[in-house]
Design a protein around this motif. Structure first.
Motif, PDB file in Angstrom:
ATOM      1  N   ILE A   1      21.219  28.481  16.059  1.00 44.84           N
ATOM      2  CA  ILE A   1      20.462  27.261  16.355  1.00 44.84           C
ATOM      3  C   ILE A   1      20.595  26.319  15.154  1.00 44.84           C
ATOM      4  CG2 ILE A   1      18.144  26.294  16.698  1.00 44.84           C
ATOM      5  CD1 ILE A   1      17.381  28.848  18.144  1.00 44.84           C
TER       6      ILE A   1
ATOM      7  N   ASP B   1      22.983  26.314  12.868  1.00 48.17           N
ATOM      8  CA  ASP B   1      24.372  25.832  12.760  1.00 48.17           C
ATOM      9  C   ASP B   1      24.622  24.663  13.706  1.00 48.17           C
ATOM     10  OD1 ASP B   1      25.031  27.646  10.854  1.00 48.17           O
ATOM     11  OD2 ASP B   1      26.137  29.010  12.161  1.00 48.17           O
ATOM     12  N   ALA B   2      24.147  24.820  14.965  1.00 48.24           N
ATOM     13  CA  ALA B   2      24.418  23.784  15.969  1.00 48.24           C
ATOM     14  C   ALA B   2      23.769  22.459  15.572  1.00 48.24           C
ATOM     15  CB  ALA B   2      23.900  24.236  17.328  1.00 48.24           C
ATOM     16  N   ILE B   3      22.658  22.510  14.840  1.00 46.31           N
ATOM     17  CA  ILE B   3      21.997  21.259  14.456  1.00 46.31           C
ATOM     18  C   ILE B   3      22.473  20.773  13.085  1.00 46.31           C
ATOM     19  CG2 ILE B   3      19.750  20.144  14.076  1.00 46.31           C
ATOM     20  CD1 ILE B   3      18.624  22.001  16.164  1.00 46.31           C
ATOM     21  N   ARG B   4      22.851  21.718  12.211  1.00 40.12           N
ATOM     22  CA  ARG B   4      23.382  21.306  10.899  1.00 40.12           C
ATOM     23  C   ARG B   4      24.615  20.415  11.040  1.00 40.12           C
ATOM     24  NH1 ARG B   4      22.572  26.979   8.107  1.00 40.12           N
ATOM     25  NH2 ARG B   4      20.788  26.543   6.785  1.00 40.12           N
ATOM     26  N   VAL B   5      25.461  20.703  12.031  1.00 38.11           N
ATOM     27  CA  VAL B   5      26.684  19.899  12.181  1.00 38.11           C
ATOM     28  C   VAL B   5      26.373  18.443  12.534  1.00 38.11           C
ATOM     29  CG1 VAL B   5      28.216  21.795  12.818  1.00 38.11           C
ATOM     30  CG2 VAL B   5      27.063  20.530  14.609  1.00 38.11           C
ATOM     31  N   THR B   6      25.149  18.175  13.018  1.00 40.62           N
ATOM     32  CA  THR B   6      24.789  16.779  13.325  1.00 40.62           C
ATOM     33  C   THR B   6      24.448  16.016  12.046  1.00 40.62           C
ATOM     34  OG1 THR B   6      22.405  17.141  13.567  1.00 40.62           O
ATOM     35  CG2 THR B   6      23.757  17.533  15.524  1.00 40.62           C
ATOM     36  N   LYS B   7      24.406  16.751  10.919  1.00 41.35           N
ATOM     37  CA  LYS B   7      24.039  16.195   9.606  1.00 41.35           C
ATOM     38  C   LYS B   7      22.567  15.734   9.592  1.00 41.35           C
ATOM     39  CE  LYS B   7      28.665  15.136   7.992  1.00 41.35           C
ATOM     40  NZ  LYS B   7      29.356  15.899   9.014  1.00 41.35           N
ATOM     41  N   ALA B   8      21.748  16.412  10.376  1.00 40.12           N
ATOM     42  CA  ALA B   8      20.311  16.108  10.392  1.00 40.12           C
ATOM     43  C   ALA B   8      19.685  16.564   9.073  1.00 40.12           C
ATOM     44  CB  ALA B   8      19.650  16.836  11.553  1.00 40.12           C
ATOM     45  N   PRO B   9      18.715  15.789   8.541  1.00 38.39           N
ATOM     46  CA  PRO B   9      18.028  16.237   7.324  1.00 38.39           C
ATOM     47  C   PRO B   9      17.304  17.567   7.564  1.00 38.39           C
ATOM     48  CG  PRO B   9      17.382  13.993   7.927  1.00 38.39           C
ATOM     49  CD  PRO B   9      18.207  14.518   9.052  1.00 38.39           C
TER      50      PRO B   9
ATOM     51  N   ILE C   1      14.383  18.560   6.949  1.00 37.76           N
ATOM     52  CA  ILE C   1      13.020  18.461   7.475  1.00 37.76           C
ATOM     53  C   ILE C   1      13.033  18.282   9.004  1.00 37.76           C
ATOM     54  CG2 ILE C   1      12.719  15.945   7.148  1.00 37.76           C
ATOM     55  CD1 ILE C   1       9.852  16.790   6.056  1.00 37.76           C
ATOM     56  N   LEU C   2      14.080  17.642   9.519  1.00 32.54           N
ATOM     57  CA  LEU C   2      14.174  17.487  10.982  1.00 32.54           C
ATOM     58  C   LEU C   2      14.631  18.786  11.650  1.00 32.54           C
ATOM     59  CD1 LEU C   2      15.554  13.885  11.620  1.00 32.54           C
ATOM     60  CD2 LEU C   2      13.216  14.681  11.366  1.00 32.54           C
TER      61      LEU C   2
ATOM     62  N   ARG D   1      11.423  20.611  11.862  1.00 31.51           N
ATOM     63  CA  ARG D   1      10.501  20.018  12.843  1.00 31.51           C
ATOM     64  C   ARG D   1      10.962  20.266  14.296  1.00 31.51           C
ATOM     65  NH1 ARG D   1       8.730  17.807  16.668  1.00 31.51           N
ATOM     66  NH2 ARG D   1       7.696  15.807  16.922  1.00 31.51           N
ATOM     67  N   HIS D   2      12.277  20.151  14.525  1.00 33.43           N
ATOM     68  CA  HIS D   2      12.754  20.186  15.915  1.00 33.43           C
ATOM     69  C   HIS D   2      13.360  21.512  16.351  1.00 33.43           C
ATOM     70  CE1 HIS D   2      11.992  16.020  16.993  1.00 33.43           C
ATOM     71  NE2 HIS D   2      12.289  15.742  15.743  1.00 33.43           N
ATOM     72  N   ALA D   3      13.707  22.379  15.391  1.00 33.95           N
ATOM     73  CA  ALA D   3      14.313  23.651  15.799  1.00 33.95           C
ATOM     74  C   ALA D   3      13.485  24.844  15.340  1.00 33.95           C
ATOM     75  CB  ALA D   3      15.732  23.746  15.241  1.00 33.95           C
TER      76      ALA D   3
END
Lengths: 214, 238
Positions: free
Chosen positions: A111, A113-121, A123-124, A127-129
């Motif tokens: 989970i 990894d899939a969001i890290r590739v979006t370059k999300a900070p 803290i997000l 918050r979201h995962a």
């Protein structure tokens, strides 16, 4: 001690209400601080130097029993429910922080990894995962802590931190054992009621419980 | 078709001793569908994670050209947040561009959700959009993961054995939809696969990975189990 003294029922109920307030406000305060701070202890998100310091601080808070925190706050802010509330808040903070960072760290790495590739900070990502994924643990441990704090708050009154404990100690000192039985019965009924309520809330809000078809 | 990815001399080791990748070279064109095949443990996932920027340090160069929308990544086990709905999971693909404060208060721009619903519709999941990910079937979860990766507007989409847990019909449908959307939007797709039939059907090119290197490359429709085992076993390639 038998039979219980019904004349002190109103007095016991008022003191018990104060105990519940101490437990509730203390639990909420501890939870509000535990949730963001526990994230800072996550080794798969933050640097090790930060997580080590934060974990050591949690360990220190958790090592000191709630009764000692109560004595500390009675000295700091005086006798009464404020001292009890602060003691419960600090103990809850220490306990929940550890449970929460362990739950957060157990989040499926895919989970993240899939969001890290979006370059999300970071803290997000939290918050979201991480928080939504750990929601079952967050709610169930919060409910457990509230149940536990109801019992703890009763004892805190013995050191002057407010609530029904303060009333119980005064009955013991004045040898009013029948009145003490009334206070104990009220406490027992409250603990059972909170257990039932907490079980109901778990069934309503935590997935995994099998709901009977309507 | 311009090149969107160039890899030269890529080497990587987890423990500093055994090299998982050893001087690997690879090029990828825009809109191309590349299948990477090889034994389990041959470094396919490692290669995708390095391209996605999730693993480092490594030796060699990994250069993306014209990757304005970045790189989308579908992990092997999908990685959806089970307590959130399908559309909320898809919206996660936009987390990198909505800003920290709006993200913190959960205020996604309207167009993010409009696009998320559109992507789910394109993938045949319009009806499941508001169901929690934990309640979706394997095939539906796979499609949500594809939609989440496409939400990034990627130039390159990386898919790690993303249909390996599905039954043959669902696997075929997910592959067909994904490759169709990628071709339509000129997105280069790299997928690690074991199924030669699906590779045959959907990949433009196959690269076989062995001993940390690309041992053989061929058009997708030329791969067969016999060919693959000959390459991996070191025997003659038909």
């Amino acid at each position: 001690m038998v039979p219980p003294n019904p004349e002190v029922a109103a007095e016991a109920a008022t003191a018990l209400a104060e105990t519940i307030q101490i437990a509730f406000v203390g639990t909420v305060l501890g939870f509000v601080f535990a949730l963001p701070f526990s994230a800072l202890a996550m080794r798969n998100i933050f640097p090790q130097i930060l997580t080590t310091v934060v974990r050591a601080f949690f360990g220190f808070v958790r090592t000191i029993p709630v009764l000692f925190w109560a004595v500390f706050f009675v000295i700091a802010v005086g006798l009464g429910p404020l001292a009890g509330t602060l003691a419960i808040a600090v103990y809850t903070f220490g306990y929940l922080s550890k449970i929460y960072y362990e739950a957060f760290e157990a989040t499926d790495p895919e989970i993240l990894d899939a969001i890290r590739v979006t370059k999300a900070p970071r803290i997000l990502i939290l918050r979201h995962a991480i928080i939504p994924e750990s929601m079952n643990t967050i709610i169930s441990q919060l409910l457990f802590m509230f149940e536990y704090n109801i019992r703890s708050s009763t004892v805190l009154g013995f050191v002057g931190a407010g609530g029904i404990g303060l009333l119980m100690i005064s009955y013991i000192e004045s040898l009013q054992y029948s009145s003490l039985t009334t206070a104990l019965l009220f406490t027992l009924l409250t603990v059972v009621a909170i257990d039932l309520l907490s079980g109901y809330l778990r069934k309503q809000f935590i997935p995994g419980f099998i709901q009977k078809p309507k | 078709m311009g090149t969107v990815l160039t890899i030269r001399g890529l080497s990587f080791s987890y423990d500093g001793r055994r090299k998982i990748l050893d001087g690997l070279d690879l090029d990828l064109s825009a809109g191309e569908t590349l299948a990477i095949m090889g034994y389990s443990g041959s470094g396919k996932t490692t290669l995708l994670k390095i391209i996605a920027g999730l693993l480092y340090p490594y030796q060699g160069t990994v250069k993306t050209h014209d990757a304005k929308g970045g790189i989308g990544y579908i992990p092997q086990n999908i990685g959806l947040v089970k307590n959130l709905t399908a559309v909320q999971n898809v919206a996660h693909g936009a987390l990198g561009r909505i800003g920290t404060l709006p993200g913190l208060i959960g205020k996604f721009p309207q167009e993010v959700f409009e696009k998320a619903y559109q992507l789910l519709e394109d993938l045949g999941l319009a009806e499941a959009a508001d169901r929690k990910a934990g309640q979706l079937s394997g095939g539906e979860r796979q499609r949500v993961a594809v939609a989440r990766a496409l939400m990034q507007n990627p130039s390159i989409l990386l898919a790690d054995e993303f249909v390996s847990d599905l039954d043959v019909i669902n696997a075929y449908e997910v592959m067909e939809l994904t490759t169709k959307i990628c071709r339509r939007n000129n997105i280069a797709l790299i997928m690690t696969m074991h199924d030669t039939y699906l590779v045959n059907k959907f990949a433009d090119r196959v690269a076989v990975l062995k001993d940390g290197k690309i041992m053989n490359e061929m058009p997708g429709n030329q791969i067969s189990i016999k060919t693959l085992s000959a390459i991996l076993g070191g025997g003659p390639v038909e």
